[in-house]
Scaffold this motif. Sequence first.
Motif, short mmCIF file in Angstrom:
data_model
loop_
_atom_site.label_atom_id
_atom_site.label_comp_id
_atom_site.label_asym_id
_atom_site.label_seq_id
_atom_site.Cartn_x
_atom_site.Cartn_y
_atom_site.Cartn_z
N PRO A 49 0.85 -1.19 0.00
CA PRO A 49 0.00 0.00 0.00
C PRO A 49 0.89 1.25 0.00
CG PRO A 49 -0.04 -1.06 2.15
CD PRO A 49 0.73 -1.95 1.25
N PRO A 50 0.37 2.35 -0.49
CA PRO A 50 1.19 3.56 -0.54
C PRO A 50 1.53 4.06 0.87
CG PRO A 50 -1.07 4.04 -1.20
CD PRO A 50 -0.96 2.56 -1.03
N LEU A 51 2.81 4.33 1.10
CA LEU A 51 3.22 4.87 2.41
C LEU A 51 2.74 6.31 2.56
CD1 LEU A 51 6.88 3.52 2.65
CD2 LEU A 51 4.86 2.70 3.87
N ASN A 52 2.77 7.04 1.45
CA ASN A 52 2.32 8.42 1.46
C ASN A 52 1.42 8.64 0.24
OD1 ASN A 52 1.95 11.15 1.55
ND2 ASN A 52 4.10 11.69 1.28
N PRO A 53 0.10 8.54 0.43
CA PRO A 53 -0.81 8.72 -0.70
C PRO A 53 -0.69 10.09 -1.36
CG PRO A 53 -1.97 7.76 1.15
CD PRO A 53 -0.61 8.16 1.64
N ALA A 54 -0.18 11.08 -0.66
CA ALA A 54 -0.04 12.43 -1.22
C ALA A 54 1.20 12.58 -2.11
CB ALA A 54 0.01 13.45 -0.09
N SER A 55 2.05 11.59 -2.12
CA SER A 55 3.28 11.64 -2.91
C SER A 55 2.97 11.67 -4.40
CB SER A 55 4.15 10.42 -2.59
OG SER A 55 5.22 10.34 -3.51
N PRO A 56 3.72 12.47 -5.15
CA PRO A 56 3.53 12.49 -6.61
C PRO A 56 3.84 11.14 -7.27
CG PRO A 56 4.95 14.32 -5.91
CD PRO A 56 4.70 13.45 -4.71
N ASP A 57 4.57 10.28 -6.58
CA ASP A 57 4.89 8.96 -7.12
C ASP A 57 3.71 7.98 -7.03
OD1 ASP A 57 7.47 9.85 -7.60
OD2 ASP A 57 8.22 9.12 -5.68
N THR A 58 2.69 8.35 -6.27
CA THR A 58 1.50 7.51 -6.12
C THR A 58 0.42 8.00 -7.07
OG1 THR A 58 2.02 7.23 -3.77
CG2 THR A 58 -0.20 6.67 -4.45
N SER A 59 -0.15 7.07 -7.83
CA SER A 59 -1.21 7.47 -8.78
C SER A 59 -2.44 7.95 -8.00
CB SER A 59 -1.59 6.30 -9.68
OG SER A 59 -2.31 5.33 -8.94
N TRP A 60 -3.24 8.80 -8.67
CA TRP A 60 -4.45 9.29 -8.03
C TRP A 60 -5.38 8.14 -7.67
CZ3 TRP A 60 -5.81 13.65 -5.81
CH2 TRP A 60 -5.09 14.80 -6.10
N LYS A 61 -5.52 7.20 -8.58
CA LYS A 61 -6.41 6.06 -8.37
C LYS A 61 -6.00 5.28 -7.11
CE LYS A 61 -8.05 1.87 -10.65
NZ LYS A 61 -7.95 1.03 -11.84
N GLU A 62 -4.71 4.99 -7.01
CA GLU A 62 -4.21 4.24 -5.86
C GLU A 62 -4.33 5.05 -4.57
OE1 GLU A 62 -0.59 1.21 -5.29
OE2 GLU A 62 0.06 3.28 -5.63
N ALA A 63 -4.03 6.35 -4.65
CA ALA A 63 -4.10 7.22 -3.46
C ALA A 63 -5.53 7.31 -2.93
CB ALA A 63 -3.57 8.61 -3.80
N ILE A 64 -6.48 7.49 -3.83
CA ILE A 64 -7.89 7.60 -3.41
C ILE A 64 -8.39 6.26 -2.87
CG2 ILE A 64 -10.24 7.97 -4.25
CD1 ILE A 64 -9.01 10.15 -6.11
#
Length: 107
Positions: A49-64
């Motif tokens: 899972p994303p450690l930091n959903p706000a990171s630019p390296d995380t896609s919007w879909k995955e972050a949401i």
Amino acid sequence: MKKKKKKKKHKLSSEELLGMVAASSATLAGTAVRSLLNKSWKKVMKNDPPLNPASPDTSWKEAIAWTVASSVAVGLAQLLARRGADAFLQQASGYKPGKRNATFGGL
């Protein structure tokens, strides 16, 4: 010589005890669900899972998806734990909790 003043022991009120038990239960439940959610995410998504959903390296879909899944799962676990603690203490002690201050998580 001065005599030492004896400190008065503060006895917890039923409301304080209930608040502490409910908060502890909610914290433990949230931690357990977060761990389960991490494992489930890895199994379903085939990655961490994303450690930091706000990171630019995380896609919007995955972050949401991560934000919604973790918020709902942890929030529900905490709610169930708090209500369970309230019900248990009410049954065990006969004390019926009053309205708590929702601003501070019921404490």
